[in-house]
Design a protein around this motif. Structure first.
Motif, PDB file in Angstrom:
ATOM      1  N   ILE A  75      -2.740  10.877   9.943  1.00  0.00           N
ATOM      2  CA  ILE A  75      -3.992  10.692   9.946  1.00  0.00           C
ATOM      3  C   ILE A  75      -4.375   9.188   9.236  1.00  0.00           C
ATOM      4  O   ILE A  75      -5.343   8.374   9.891  1.00  0.00           O
ATOM      5  CB  ILE A  75      -4.617  11.626   9.126  1.00  0.00           C
ATOM      6  CG1 ILE A  75      -4.831  12.996   9.747  1.00  0.00           C
ATOM      7  CG2 ILE A  75      -6.029  11.279   8.743  1.00  0.00           C
ATOM      8  CD1 ILE A  75      -5.276  14.082   8.931  1.00  0.00           C
ATOM      9  N   TRP A  76      -3.282   8.807   8.276  1.00  0.00           N
ATOM     10  CA  TRP A  76      -3.465   7.412   7.569  1.00  0.00           C
ATOM     11  C   TRP A  76      -3.266   6.702   8.735  1.00  0.00           C
ATOM     12  O   TRP A  76      -3.969   5.596   8.755  1.00  0.00           O
ATOM     13  CB  TRP A  76      -2.593   7.442   6.547  1.00  0.00           C
ATOM     14  CG  TRP A  76      -2.227   6.109   5.926  1.00  0.00           C
ATOM     15  CD1 TRP A  76      -3.174   5.485   5.123  1.00  0.00           C
ATOM     16  CD2 TRP A  76      -1.496   5.142   6.162  1.00  0.00           C
ATOM     17  NE1 TRP A  76      -2.693   4.278   4.870  1.00  0.00           N
ATOM     18  CE2 TRP A  76      -1.526   3.913   5.311  1.00  0.00           C
ATOM     19  CE3 TRP A  76      -0.017   5.267   6.620  1.00  0.00           C
ATOM     20  CZ2 TRP A  76      -0.626   3.169   5.017  1.00  0.00           C
ATOM     21  CZ3 TRP A  76       0.996   4.346   6.490  1.00  0.00           C
ATOM     22  CH2 TRP A  76       0.647   3.293   5.540  1.00  0.00           C
ATOM     23  N   VAL A  77      -2.339   6.624   9.575  1.00  0.00           N
ATOM     24  CA  VAL A  77      -2.015   5.524  10.781  1.00  0.00           C
ATOM     25  C   VAL A  77      -2.993   5.451  11.571  1.00  0.00           C
ATOM     26  O   VAL A  77      -3.600   4.448  12.057  1.00  0.00           O
ATOM     27  CB  VAL A  77      -0.726   5.989  11.443  1.00  0.00           C
ATOM     28  CG1 VAL A  77      -0.533   4.904  12.606  1.00  0.00           C
ATOM     29  CG2 VAL A  77       0.404   5.710  10.428  1.00  0.00           C
ATOM     30  N   ALA A  78      -3.591   6.554  11.869  1.00  0.00           N
ATOM     31  CA  ALA A  78      -4.927   6.658  12.977  1.00  0.00           C
ATOM     32  C   ALA A  78      -6.252   5.809  12.413  1.00  0.00           C
ATOM     33  O   ALA A  78      -6.843   5.276  13.228  1.00  0.00           O
ATOM     34  CB  ALA A  78      -5.250   8.201  13.323  1.00  0.00           C
ATOM     35  N   VAL A  79      -6.470   6.054  11.025  1.00  0.00           N
ATOM     36  CA  VAL A  79      -7.845   5.290  10.434  1.00  0.00           C
ATOM     37  C   VAL A  79      -7.521   3.987  10.275  1.00  0.00           C
ATOM     38  O   VAL A  79      -8.278   3.306   9.671  1.00  0.00           O
ATOM     39  CB  VAL A  79      -8.063   6.097   9.192  1.00  0.00           C
ATOM     40  CG1 VAL A  79      -8.492   7.493   9.578  1.00  0.00           C
ATOM     41  CG2 VAL A  79      -7.080   6.032   8.061  1.00  0.00           C
ATOM     42  N   GLY A  80      -6.120   3.314  10.342  1.00  0.00           N
ATOM     43  CA  GLY A  80      -5.762   1.783  10.206  1.00  0.00           C
ATOM     44  C   GLY A  80      -6.601   1.006  10.809  1.00  0.00           C
ATOM     45  O   GLY A  80      -7.164   0.118  10.316  1.00  0.00           O
ATOM     46  N   PRO A  81      -6.645   1.223  12.266  1.00  0.00           N
ATOM     47  CA  PRO A  81      -8.030   0.459  13.157  1.00  0.00           C
ATOM     48  C   PRO A  81      -9.224   0.308  12.498  1.00  0.00           C
ATOM     49  O   PRO A  81     -10.032  -0.757  12.281  1.00  0.00           O
ATOM     50  CB  PRO A  81      -7.899   0.567  14.295  1.00  0.00           C
ATOM     51  CG  PRO A  81      -6.400   1.423  14.556  1.00  0.00           C
ATOM     52  CD  PRO A  81      -6.145   1.970  13.123  1.00  0.00           C
ATOM     53  N   LEU A 136      -3.416   1.229   0.266  1.00  0.00           N
ATOM     54  CA  LEU A 136      -3.102   2.072  -0.707  1.00  0.00           C
ATOM     55  C   LEU A 136      -3.385   3.490  -0.694  1.00  0.00           C
ATOM     56  O   LEU A 136      -3.377   4.256  -1.392  1.00  0.00           O
ATOM     57  CB  LEU A 136      -4.057   1.308  -1.798  1.00  0.00           C
ATOM     58  CG  LEU A 136      -3.688   0.123  -2.653  1.00  0.00           C
ATOM     59  CD1 LEU A 136      -4.773  -0.441  -3.616  1.00  0.00           C
ATOM     60  CD2 LEU A 136      -2.285   0.481  -3.513  1.00  0.00           C
ATOM     61  N   LEU A 137      -4.221   3.669   0.399  1.00  0.00           N
ATOM     62  CA  LEU A 137      -4.586   5.017   0.525  1.00  0.00           C
ATOM     63  C   LEU A 137      -3.495   6.101   0.697  1.00  0.00           C
ATOM     64  O   LEU A 137      -3.585   6.967  -0.030  1.00  0.00           O
ATOM     65  CB  LEU A 137      -5.440   5.249   2.000  1.00  0.00           C
ATOM     66  CG  LEU A 137      -6.900   5.042   1.874  1.00  0.00           C
ATOM     67  CD1 LEU A 137      -7.482   5.080   3.275  1.00  0.00           C
ATOM     68  CD2 LEU A 137      -7.677   5.905   1.076  1.00  0.00           C
ATOM     69  N   ILE A 138      -2.219   5.719   1.195  1.00  0.00           N
ATOM     70  CA  ILE A 138      -1.288   6.771   1.327  1.00  0.00           C
ATOM     71  C   ILE A 138      -0.652   6.653  -0.015  1.00  0.00           C
ATOM     72  O   ILE A 138      -0.060   7.594  -0.442  1.00  0.00           O
ATOM     73  CB  ILE A 138      -0.360   6.368   2.651  1.00  0.00           C
ATOM     74  CG1 ILE A 138       0.779   7.466   2.662  1.00  0.00           C
ATOM     75  CG2 ILE A 138       0.317   5.035   2.407  1.00  0.00           C
ATOM     76  CD1 ILE A 138       0.167   8.661   2.974  1.00  0.00           C
ATOM     77  N   GLY A 139      -0.451   5.322  -0.519  1.00  0.00           N
ATOM     78  CA  GLY A 139       0.138   5.549  -2.058  1.00  0.00           C
ATOM     79  C   GLY A 139      -0.616   6.187  -2.917  1.00  0.00           C
ATOM     80  O   GLY A 139      -0.025   6.937  -3.821  1.00  0.00           O
ATOM     81  N   THR A 140      -2.042   6.093  -2.878  1.00  0.00           N
ATOM     82  CA  THR A 140      -2.830   7.036  -3.935  1.00  0.00           C
ATOM     83  C   THR A 140      -2.671   8.488  -3.454  1.00  0.00           C
ATOM     84  O   THR A 140      -2.436   9.067  -4.534  1.00  0.00           O
ATOM     85  CB  THR A 140      -4.327   6.765  -3.436  1.00  0.00           C
ATOM     86  OG1 THR A 140      -4.618   5.103  -3.820  1.00  0.00           O
ATOM     87  CG2 THR A 140      -5.368   7.293  -4.406  1.00  0.00           C
ATOM     88  N   LEU A 186     -10.287   0.897   9.362  1.00  0.00           N
ATOM     89  CA  LEU A 186     -10.176  -0.010   8.079  1.00  0.00           C
ATOM     90  C   LEU A 186      -9.794  -1.273   8.187  1.00  0.00           C
ATOM     91  O   LEU A 186      -9.584  -2.085   7.061  1.00  0.00           O
ATOM     92  CB  LEU A 186      -9.499   0.905   7.046  1.00  0.00           C
ATOM     93  CG  LEU A 186     -10.144   2.274   6.474  1.00  0.00           C
ATOM     94  CD1 LEU A 186      -9.437   2.777   5.583  1.00  0.00           C
ATOM     95  CD2 LEU A 186     -11.670   1.862   6.192  1.00  0.00           C
ATOM     96  N   LYS A 187      -9.292  -1.827   9.405  1.00  0.00           N
ATOM     97  CA  LYS A 187      -8.878  -3.260   9.787  1.00  0.00           C
ATOM     98  C   LYS A 187      -7.431  -3.531   8.817  1.00  0.00           C
ATOM     99  O   LYS A 187      -7.409  -4.646   8.649  1.00  0.00           O
ATOM    100  CB  LYS A 187      -9.913  -4.046   9.484  1.00  0.00           C
ATOM    101  CG  LYS A 187     -11.043  -3.942  10.233  1.00  0.00           C
ATOM    102  CD  LYS A 187     -12.204  -5.245  10.060  1.00  0.00           C
ATOM    103  CE  LYS A 187     -13.525  -4.777  10.928  1.00  0.00           C
ATOM    104  NZ  LYS A 187     -14.374  -6.039  10.659  1.00  0.00           N
ATOM    105  N   PHE A 188      -6.723  -2.205   8.503  1.00  0.00           N
ATOM    106  CA  PHE A 188      -5.716  -2.548   7.884  1.00  0.00           C
ATOM    107  C   PHE A 188      -5.577  -3.442   6.535  1.00  0.00           C
ATOM    108  O   PHE A 188      -4.775  -4.069   6.387  1.00  0.00           O
ATOM    109  CB  PHE A 188      -4.446  -2.962   8.838  1.00  0.00           C
ATOM    110  CG  PHE A 188      -4.154  -2.144  10.143  1.00  0.00           C
ATOM    111  CD1 PHE A 188      -3.501  -1.239   9.947  1.00  0.00           C
ATOM    112  CD2 PHE A 188      -4.628  -2.662  11.377  1.00  0.00           C
ATOM    113  CE1 PHE A 188      -3.276  -0.200  11.281  1.00  0.00           C
ATOM    114  CE2 PHE A 188      -4.615  -1.917  12.404  1.00  0.00           C
ATOM    115  CZ  PHE A 188      -3.642  -0.771  12.522  1.00  0.00           C
TER     116      PHE A 188
END
Length: 541
Positions: free
Chosen positions: A312-318, A328-332, A320-322
């Motif tokens: 899901i984190w990878v999917a929302v990357g575009p 930081l989302l996945i790290g959080t 949020l424009k990376f």
């Protein structure tokens, strides 16, 4: 269908009753052929293929190769940080990678602890199973033992047999001893003091850096690197501990099997060893909830959730424009979950080890009762506790950190951090709030985990050593009893001397004191006699 779903959802967190039965030792007859007796501890494999596969992955995560690979990766990261470390992107990326690795190791460590508990509690059940047979057969021999003791005195105090003089358990490997030394250093009170001294210095530097995001990222990167090292280190010492405990249990089971076989030969007892059922521990609802969460994390479901979150984190990357917030989302997420897992891991470490210790205490009491029944002095156990100031403070810290309410406090802290980040609309500063404090707390709890592991490993080794020595003492006692009983059943025959010989000796030595002369001549001529046969001694040379 609904009832089945409810039972499935309620199953995690509940510790089932554990049944164990020691392999019965069969007396081999010359004319019989068959499989050999099982004389070591055989671990029960998981039924599901996926569970066995995951156990293999967990064992691999604690291998020497993975530990060295993690060290090499950390060194590479430190060297590459010289040219690239000043950029925020570099620090955020490294933080994310480290957070994901730590989250994976979280799940592996939970499963390691669950597997260790399962193996150790089943081994305790098997030892108790064999103890029932020992008590039954020794009770059958009690009358004969007392008769031999009345004739020969305290025959159990004679020296040990040659093959039983070595009473120490197997030694650890050189690498294991080196890792053990590192564990004692990392788990020492001084290490905890130095850790918090570094945190205080970092906080003091915050005023000079205006509490900037860079200032927070430095601590986040440093604590994340420390966590990666400590997690891989913990996985390695847990796997090494499991391997060493298996070797110790093999040594105990080997002696215990020899003792059982010897008793069966003496009593002609063919009854199978009885199964022993260890009831599930009684826990309150808070502890049950913690176990529920641990069972969930330590199974394939926990790994599946991690993979889903990453996808899901990878999917929302575009979307949020990376940007930095996306990084930081996945790290959080991993940081918050990792902090909660640290509290859970420490609680599990203490509780599961306590359940195993309770079963070992039952074995100690049964051993004492068995020794008393045959009036045999029980070997005294060795004191393993370190009463230094550092150890006493560490034990207090371990007890506090393992309490159920500490886990609840950690969860409430997690909720507070999430609320604070939400108020900041999950900005860079808000996400760092959910990264840095959890990293510091989780790193400290990892140090506490190492200290707890050191204390529990020392206690378990001392318990197994005492158990091993008691079984050696029993085996030696039974072998001496067997030798004395055999000698009583076939006593040596006396030397037969006829009356002609006695009259001859009496006439020849009339001029000497009769007792001295007779004894001297009897020694000379008796050498030519065959012991155990009726012989007519000639009256002259």
């Amino acid at each position: 269908m609904m009832d089945r779903l409810v039972r499935l959802l309620r199953k995690p967190g509940s510790k089932d009753a554990v049944e164990g039965i020691a392999p019965t030792q069969r007396i081999k007859r010359e004319e019989e052929e068959g499989s050999e007796n099982i004389t070591i501890y055989v671990m029960t494999p998981k039924r599901a293929i996926l569970d066995r596969w995951l156990d293999w992955v967990v064992r691999a995560s604690g291998s020497k190769f993975v530990f060295c690979a993690i060290l090499a990766g950390l060194l590479t990261w430190a060297l590459l940080g010289i040219p690239y470390g000043r950029t925020d992107t570099w620090q955020v990326i490294i933080s994310d990678v480290q957070a994901i690795i730590c989250y994976v190791f979280d799940s592996f460590l939970v499963r390691q602890q669950l597997n260790e508990y399962d193996n150790e509690i089943r081994a305790a059940a098997q030892v108790q199973s064999r103890l029932i047979s020992h008590a039954r057969m020794l009770n059958a021999l009690k009358k004969e033992i007392n008769e031999q003791r009345s004739v020969h005195g305290a025959f159990e105090n004679s020296p040990l047999d040659i093959q039983e003089r070595e009473t120490a358990l197997p030694e650890d490997t050189k690498f294991g001893r080196a890792i053990g030394l590192c564990a004692r250093i990392l788990g020492h009170l001084v290490t905890s003091i130095l850790f918090w001294a570094g945190v205080i210095i970092w906080i003091g530097v915050g005023t000079l850096r205006n509490w900037s995001n860079d200032w927070q990222l430095y601590m986040n990167s440093a604590s994340s690197a420390l966590m990666v090292f400590v997690f891989s280190f913990l996985a390695n010492i847990h796997e090494r501990h499991s391997t060493y405990m298996k070797r110790c249990l093999d040594a105990i089971f080997c002696v215990d099997s020899r003792l059982e076989l010897k008793l069966r030969e003496l009593t002609d007892d063919n009854l199978q060893n009885q199964p022993v059922v260890i009831p599930p521990p009684r826990v309150n609802w808070i502890q049950r909830t913690i176990f529920y969460y641990a069972d969930f994390v330590g199974t394939l479901a926990g790994i599946a959730i991690l993979l889903t979150v990453v996808a899901i984190w990878v999917a929302v990357g575009p979307i949020l424009k990376f940007n930095a917030n996306w990084w930081l989302l996945i790290g959080t997420y991993a940081g918050l979950i990792g902090m909660n897992d640290a509290f859970v891991l420490r609680n599990m470490q203490a509780r599961l080890s306590g359940y195993v210790d309770a079963e070992h205490e039952k074995i100690d009491k049964e051993d004492e009762r068995l020794f008393n029944s045959i009036r045999l002095e029980i070997p005294t156990g060795k004191e393993h506790a370190d009463n230094s100031l550092s150890s006493r403070v560490s034990r207090v810290m371990c007890r506090i950190s393992a309490h159920e309410l500490t886990v609840v406090a950690g969860f409430l802290l997690l909720v507070g951090l999430v609320i604070g980040a939400s108020v900041m609309r999950w900005s860079l500063t808000g996400q760092l709030l959910c990264n840095v404090p959890p990293s510091i707390i989780e790193s400290f709890f990892m140090i506490i985990l190492i200290a707890g592991h050191n204390e529990e490993e020392s206690r378990k080794v001392a318990e197994l050593q005492s158990m091993y020595e008691r079984r050696l003492r029993l085996l030696s006692f039974v072998k001496r009893f067997e030798a004395l009983r055999d000698s009583s059943a076939h006593p040596p025959q006396k030397l037969a001397v006829d009356s002609t010989f006695l009259r001859s000796v009496s006439r020849e030595y009339e001029y000497l004191p009769s007792s001295i002369a007779f004894a001297s001549d009897l020694r000379k001529r008796g050498r030519r006699l065959s012991v155990g046969h009726d012989s007519t001694v000639p009256t002259s040379d």
